[in-house]
Design an enzyme around this catalytic site. Structure first.
Site, PDB file in Angstrom:
ATOM      1  CB  SER A 110      -0.898   0.004   1.236  1.00  0.00           C
ATOM      2  OG  SER A 110      -0.119   0.209   2.410  1.00  0.00           O
ATOM      3  CG  ASP A 163      -6.439  -9.512   2.092  1.00  0.00           C
ATOM      4  OD1 ASP A 163      -5.205  -9.604   1.977  1.00  0.00           O
ATOM      5  OD2 ASP A 163      -7.012  -9.459   3.186  1.00  0.00           O
ATOM      6  CG  ASN A 187      -6.641  -0.212  -9.415  1.00  0.00           C
ATOM      7  OD1 ASN A 187      -5.965  -0.535  -8.444  1.00  0.00           O
ATOM      8  ND2 ASN A 187      -6.196   0.608 -10.350  1.00  0.00           N
TER       9      ASN A 187
END
Length: 278
Positions: A110, A163, A187
């Site tokens: 991230s 996840d 996405n």
């Protein structure tokens, strides 16, 4: 024993807060040992630990038995306060996993985790994918990078978004999509997850529509991957924008009762290799 976290959310504005939440590990399951892994050969593997379940020797064993391994960086750099279990992050170079980096196929992080990875160093050895919420994600490889657009959504709970993203990315690659198209699929599923509280539920007809769009996209790409060198597999292929629009339209479909939807994964190692090797 099942791993349990308590999530503490901040009321600070998104523009000023450093992170979406503070996690505290309440209890954790036993680590996965190398001996727990099957004595077989696999086309791909996923190392997606959340609470220290994956040991360095276990990841090394996964790398030995899988052609390509996808790793979520949180499995490697999370540490836990000995008093209250608060999750903290350490640099990848300071972890016990850094020496395995050249053998990893795809490393997902991230935006909050990326500074602990040293993306510029990691991209020399493997493909690094950094997710950044409403700004989509960025795919880095040794010779370049590409930004992948997000899907509009209202975030209510970020739990599980990483996840879902990784699951979408891997599913796309295994289905034979180019890396940018597969990241777009990641996405898409990440955006569905943050719009729900708790375990996400995916609509059956929407999933079938997405599956059809992926198959259509795959057919458009047949014959291209075999002729591409490694560099071109990371470049947005023709029709990438239309694929984004098609997935966006699927997201707007009316809902119906939730059921399971299975993806037909290729059985040929060659098919997998074409889809997921950088």
């Amino acid at each position: 024993m099942t791993t349990l976290f308590h999530a503490h959310f901040t009321s600070e504005p998104a523009e000023t807060r450093r992170q979406d939440r503070i996690l505290k590990r309440v209890r954790n399951c036993d680590p996965i040992l190398p001996s727990d892994l099957p004595d077989s050969r696999f086309d791909f593997g996923m190392a997606v630990g959340v609470a220290g379940e994956i040991l360095p020797e276990t990841l090394e064993q996964m790398l030995d038995i899988c052609n390509v391994v996808f790793v979520d960086i949180q499995a490697l750099i999370r540490v836990f306060d000995s008093v209250d279990g608060t999750v903290e992050l350490v640099g990848l170079k300071d972890s016990r996993f850094f020496h395995l980096l050249p053998r990893i196929g795809f490393l997902k992080a991230s935006a909050e985790e990326a500074p602990f990875v040293d993306v510029e160093e990691a991209r020399k050895w493997c493909c690094v994918v950094v997710t950044n919420g409403k700004d989509g994600c960025t795919v880095y490889w040794k010779d370049g990078e590409v930004q992948i657009a997000a899907f509009p959504t209202v975030q209510v709970d970020p739990t599980g978004a990483g996840d879902s993203f990784l699951g979408g990315l891997v599913a796309g690659l295994v289905q034979g999509l180019a890396v940018p198209d597969a990241a777009l699929l990641g996405n898409f599923f990440g955006s569905l997850t943050v719009g729900q509280i708790g375990l996400p539920k995916f609509d059956l007809r929407m999933l079938q529509r997405v599956k059809d769009e992926v198959q259509r996209r795959k057919m458009q790409s047949i014959g291209c991957h075999e002729k591409q060198d490694d560099e071109l597999k990371f470049v947005k292929p023709l029709g990438h924008g239309q694929f984004h629009a098609s997935l966006g339209a699927a997201k707007l479909m009316p809902t119906c009762p939730i059921q399971e939807c299975c993806w037909d994964l290729p059985s040929s190692p060659r098919a997998v290799e074409q889809g997921i090797h950088p």
